[in-house]
Enzyme design. Structure first.
Site, short mmCIF file in Angstrom:
data_model
loop_
_atom_site.label_atom_id
_atom_site.label_comp_id
_atom_site.label_asym_id
_atom_site.label_seq_id
_atom_site.Cartn_x
_atom_site.Cartn_y
_atom_site.Cartn_z
N CYS A 2 59.54 193.42 66.66
CA CYS A 2 59.65 193.45 68.11
C CYS A 2 58.53 194.35 68.66
O CYS A 2 57.85 195.03 67.90
CB CYS A 2 60.98 194.04 68.53
SG CYS A 2 62.38 193.24 67.72
N ARG A 27 54.43 189.95 69.07
CA ARG A 27 55.31 190.55 68.06
C ARG A 27 56.73 190.01 68.13
O ARG A 27 57.55 190.26 67.24
CB ARG A 27 55.36 192.08 68.25
CG ARG A 27 54.04 192.76 68.06
CD ARG A 27 54.14 194.23 68.40
NE ARG A 27 54.95 194.95 67.45
CZ ARG A 27 54.46 195.65 66.42
NH1 ARG A 27 53.17 195.70 66.22
NH2 ARG A 27 55.26 196.29 65.61
N TRP A 75 62.30 189.97 68.75
CA TRP A 75 62.42 188.91 67.76
C TRP A 75 63.78 189.14 67.09
O TRP A 75 63.99 190.14 66.42
CB TRP A 75 61.28 188.99 66.73
CG TRP A 75 61.31 187.87 65.74
CD1 TRP A 75 60.85 186.60 65.92
CD2 TRP A 75 61.83 187.91 64.41
NE1 TRP A 75 61.07 185.85 64.79
CE2 TRP A 75 61.67 186.63 63.85
CE3 TRP A 75 62.44 188.91 63.64
CZ2 TRP A 75 62.07 186.31 62.56
CZ3 TRP A 75 62.84 188.59 62.34
CH2 TRP A 75 62.65 187.31 61.82
N ASN A 101 63.20 198.68 67.26
CA ASN A 101 62.55 197.72 66.37
C ASN A 101 63.00 198.09 64.96
O ASN A 101 62.88 199.24 64.57
CB ASN A 101 61.02 197.87 66.52
CG ASN A 101 60.26 196.85 65.70
OD1 ASN A 101 60.85 195.94 65.13
ND2 ASN A 101 58.95 197.00 65.64
N GLY A 102 63.55 197.13 64.21
CA GLY A 102 64.01 197.43 62.85
C GLY A 102 65.44 196.99 62.65
O GLY A 102 65.97 196.19 63.45
N GLU A 489 47.50 176.93 52.26
CA GLU A 489 47.27 177.60 53.55
C GLU A 489 47.16 176.57 54.68
O GLU A 489 47.69 176.78 55.77
CB GLU A 489 46.00 178.47 53.45
CG GLU A 489 45.55 179.15 54.72
CD GLU A 489 46.56 180.11 55.34
OE1 GLU A 489 47.61 180.36 54.73
OE2 GLU A 489 46.31 180.54 56.46
N LYS A 493 49.62 176.45 57.91
CA LYS A 493 49.11 176.51 59.29
C LYS A 493 49.70 175.37 60.12
O LYS A 493 50.13 175.58 61.24
CB LYS A 493 47.58 176.36 59.34
CG LYS A 493 46.71 177.53 58.98
CD LYS A 493 46.82 178.74 59.85
CE LYS A 493 47.99 179.58 59.48
NZ LYS A 493 47.79 180.66 58.54
N GLU A 496 53.63 175.87 60.79
CA GLU A 496 54.10 176.94 61.66
C GLU A 496 53.73 176.74 63.12
O GLU A 496 54.46 177.21 63.99
CB GLU A 496 53.66 178.32 61.17
CG GLU A 496 52.20 178.61 61.20
CD GLU A 496 51.85 179.99 60.65
OE1 GLU A 496 52.68 180.90 60.74
OE2 GLU A 496 50.74 180.16 60.12
N HIS A 512 53.08 163.97 39.60
CA HIS A 512 54.35 164.40 39.01
C HIS A 512 55.48 164.40 40.04
O HIS A 512 56.46 165.11 39.89
CB HIS A 512 54.19 165.80 38.39
CG HIS A 512 53.16 165.82 37.30
ND1 HIS A 512 53.42 165.38 36.03
CD2 HIS A 512 51.85 166.16 37.33
CE1 HIS A 512 52.31 165.48 35.30
NE2 HIS A 512 51.35 165.95 36.08
N LYS A 611 54.72 187.89 64.72
CA LYS A 611 53.46 188.14 64.02
C LYS A 611 53.67 188.77 62.66
O LYS A 611 53.01 188.42 61.70
CB LYS A 611 52.56 189.02 64.90
CG LYS A 611 51.20 189.31 64.29
CD LYS A 611 50.37 188.06 64.13
CE LYS A 611 49.10 188.30 63.37
NZ LYS A 611 48.61 187.06 62.75
O1 M6R Z 1 50.91 190.99 57.97
P1 M6R Z 1 51.03 190.27 56.66
O2 M6R Z 1 49.74 189.75 56.15
O3 M6R Z 1 51.74 191.09 55.61
O4 M6R Z 1 51.95 189.02 56.98
C1 M6R Z 1 52.36 188.14 55.97
C2 M6R Z 1 52.92 186.87 56.55
O5 M6R Z 1 54.04 187.15 57.33
C3 M6R Z 1 51.89 186.12 57.41
O6 M6R Z 1 50.73 185.86 56.68
C4 M6R Z 1 52.48 184.79 57.92
O7 M6R Z 1 52.70 183.93 56.86
C5 M6R Z 1 51.53 184.17 58.97
N1 M6R Z 1 52.27 183.78 60.13
C6 M6R Z 1 50.88 182.93 58.49
O8 M6R Z 1 50.05 182.39 59.46
#
Ligand code: M6R
Length: 616
Positions: A2, A27, A75, A101-102, A489, A493, A496, A512, A611
């Protein structure tokens, strides 16, 4: 995670808080709220489900006056996104308001205790339990707000960054952190800011104090001083540091989204990342963190790389690099699995922890676990002063600049660049890479930003192509060797930000099982630059075409074979195989971005995501 922002000073707090919330929205963005103390020290809390703009609309006819306030963008963890679960939370008598936050892990037992004392709860959050607990202690012990917060946090298990206000006390803001970041900004003439990161503060001041775990701070108006104590009641001297961030770095700068800006920024972010480290004239790599700890790596039984999400994909490329060029065994671990599976860790292992934010809870837990075994931990992290940066023994910052788009882009390429620099330097020092190869890879690495410029220049072409695929409900991504993690990756992308289901596979693994999914509806992105596995990938593409799959191929400049078979082709400039992920990932980022925007998705704030994941 958050976002938290706070203000105490001479100015009206509300505009500062709202602007701060907009900056923090990446965030968390499922609800937002603000608490203010007006000139008569009356406490007002306004909060609402949805984005910050909803909160602004809601507040239009409200009393938002006051020169002290706290605000939050959420969040959700405990309790669905709703008006009532949004922060700030009032205590029962509405004399306290708190943002958090937490996660408070022992909130249930505290809640039961408070319920027995007659406290009623209106939300499902752990945060409401905390503010009620503080009120309970304050009433029972007739103590100050600071003292009540201190006593409450001494009994709390979990992670928190909090800000608290008290009705009737418009001169005091109390805040604390453990496991979630919190920064105090020091403005002019006795004004102070609070932020879960620097983004809501940087416009006003660059002088900040990074609170440490278990620090509790009392900021008092007029006194012009702040008092920090830790949970053990030790008074701490504030350590003022300068933030290295410019306002322009956290603004869109004419781009429609942060994600697009960050994709286009990659040549620059890579140059910043390599600045002074890749010395093209000398054809040398300089990384003090590696040079100073070379014996740890030389004596390493193996290297463990731990990370999550996109950073985990970068870690997989690190394995290919380090094993090939340094001949050290590497194991790549998803941090959330590693921490709970009782892994075998040796004192003479070296762990590399990778995190853009430096705040990912699982990555931090993996670090702590390895530390307990006496392992040397090396961090690769973007956010200066973050928890990963502090928890590791040494490390390298990626210097990508702030990444605001939830989908990681420039963080990935700079992480891969750092892993490449580490590999080259280690290989040279350990004598596992010959001088000619080393020098030519250093030169080639230096030319990568220029080559990325050429790929982003094809953005319009990729945008046109992406329009064809908005119909798709599934996508497959294939790659081999260094480009297998790129396939993962690319799929992440797309998932998400567009909400299209996508899977990444090593291309040869397709036979497979996944090939059963292929029909004329199925777009398949094949990452196929011309290296040693090229002929095998050509065969894979033939097999997919024979089953009517729609092929989008990422190929090397001048490719003739796959270009003739594939439906769509994006060329990348020629480079060395081990550096190719730095180029092949760029069209995949652009493809996801344009498919998602064509589908009308909010790419900077995709649903359910935030994030960084600061809770398990
Ligand atoms: O801040 P971090 O690199 O530790 O975050 C890890 C993942 O949460 C982050 O890479 C997430 O998968 C991204 N949204 C991907 O685009």
């Amino acid at each position: 995670m958050c976002g938290i922002v706070g203000y105490i000073g001479k100015r009206e707090a509300y505009p500062i808080l709202i602007k701060g919330l907009h900056r923090l929205e990446y965030r968390g963005y499922d609800s937002a709220g603000v608490a203010l103390l007006d000139s008569k020290a009356n406490l007002h809390v306004y909060k609402t489900r949805g984005k910050v703009v909803n909160l602004e609309n809601y507040c239009k006819d409200k009393n938002v006056s006051g020169t002290i306030g706290i605000a939050h963008t959420r969040w959700a963890t405990h309790g669905e996104p709703s008006d009532v679960n949004a922060h700030p939370h009032y205590s029962q008598s509405e004399t306290l308001a708190l943002i958090h936050n937490g996660i408070i892990e022992n909130y249930l037992s505290l809640k039961q205790m408070l319920e027995r004392k007659g406290y009623k709860f209106v939300s499902q959050t752990d945060t409401e339990v905390l503010v009620q607990f503080i009120e309970y202690i304050k009433t029972e012990n007739k103590c100050s707000l600071y003292e009540a917060v201190h006593q409450a946090l001494s009994q709390v298990i979990g992670a928190y960054a909090i800000g608290v206000l008290e009705k009737g006390n418009a001169d005091t803001l109390v805040a604390a952190r453990k496991g979630s970041p919190l920064i105090v900004g020091i403005g002019e003439a006795g004004e102070y800011f609070l932020g879960s990161d620097a983004s809501p503060i940087v416009e006003y001041t660059k002088d900040v104090i990074y609170l440490n775990d278990e620090d509790i701070v009392e900021i008092r108006r007029g006194v012009g001083e702040i008092m920090i104590k830790n949970l053990s009641n030790v008074v701490l001297k504030p350590q003022v540091q300068k933030i290295r961030m410019d306002l322009s770095e956290i603004e869109k700068g004419g781009f429609a989204h942060f994600m697009l800006k960050e994709i286009f920024e990659q040549p620059k972010s890579l140059m910043m990342c390599m600045n002074g480290r890749v010395q093209s004239e000398l054809q040398e790599i300089m990384l003090s963190g590696i040079r100073d700890n070379i014996e740890k790596f030389r004596n390493a039984r193996r290297i463990l790389i731990s990370a999550c999400g996109t950073s985990w994909h970068a870690a997989l490329i690190g394995k290919y690099l380090i094993e090939y060029y340094c001949k050290i065994p590497v194991e790549v671990e998803v941090a959330s699995e590693f921490r709970y599976r009782n892994p075998v860790i040796f004192e003479d292992d070296v762990m590399i922890a990778i995190s853009q934010s430096g705040e990912t809870a699982d990555t931090l837990a993996a670090i702590e676990l390895a530390k307990e075994k006496g392992t040397f931990i090396y961090g690769i992290c973007n956010v200066v002063g973050s928890s990963v940066a502090r928890a590791t023994h040494s490390g390298t910052y990626t210097h990508a600049g702030p990444e605001i788009g939830v989908a990681s882009t420039k963080a990935f390429t700079t992480q891969v660049a750092v892993l490449t620099m580490i590999t080259l330097l280690l290989g040279k020092e350990l004598g596992t890479i010959d001088r000619t190869t080393y020098k030519s890879l250093v030169r080639e690495l230096d030319s990568i930003p220029e080559k990325i410029e050429k790929i982003v220049a094809k953005a319009d072409e990729i945008e046109e192509m992406s329009k064809v695929f908005t119909y798709a409900r599934n996508f497959m991504y294939l790659g081999r060797g260094y480009n297998y993690p790129v396939a993962l990756e690319g799929a992440l992308k797309l998932k998400e930000i567009s909400y299209i289901h996508a899977e990444g596979y090593p291309a040869a693994e397709m036979k497979h099982g996944p090939i059963a999914l292929v029909d004329e509806e199925m777009p398949i992105v094949v990452v196929a630059p011309k290296f040693k596995m090229y002929d095998k990938i050509v065969s894979n593409v033939e097999e997919l075409k024979a089953r009517k799959g729609k092929i989008i191929a990422i190929v090397s400049e001048g490719d003739k074979n796959i270009s003739n078979i594939a439906d769509y082709v994006i060329e990348i400039p020629n480079t060395e195989e081990c550096l190719s992920p730095l180029l092949t990932v760029i069209p995949l980022q652009l493809l996801s971005y344009y498919i998602a925007t064509a589908k009308g998705r909010n790419v900077d704030q995709p649903r359910n995501l935030a994030k960084s994941v600061t809770v398990e």
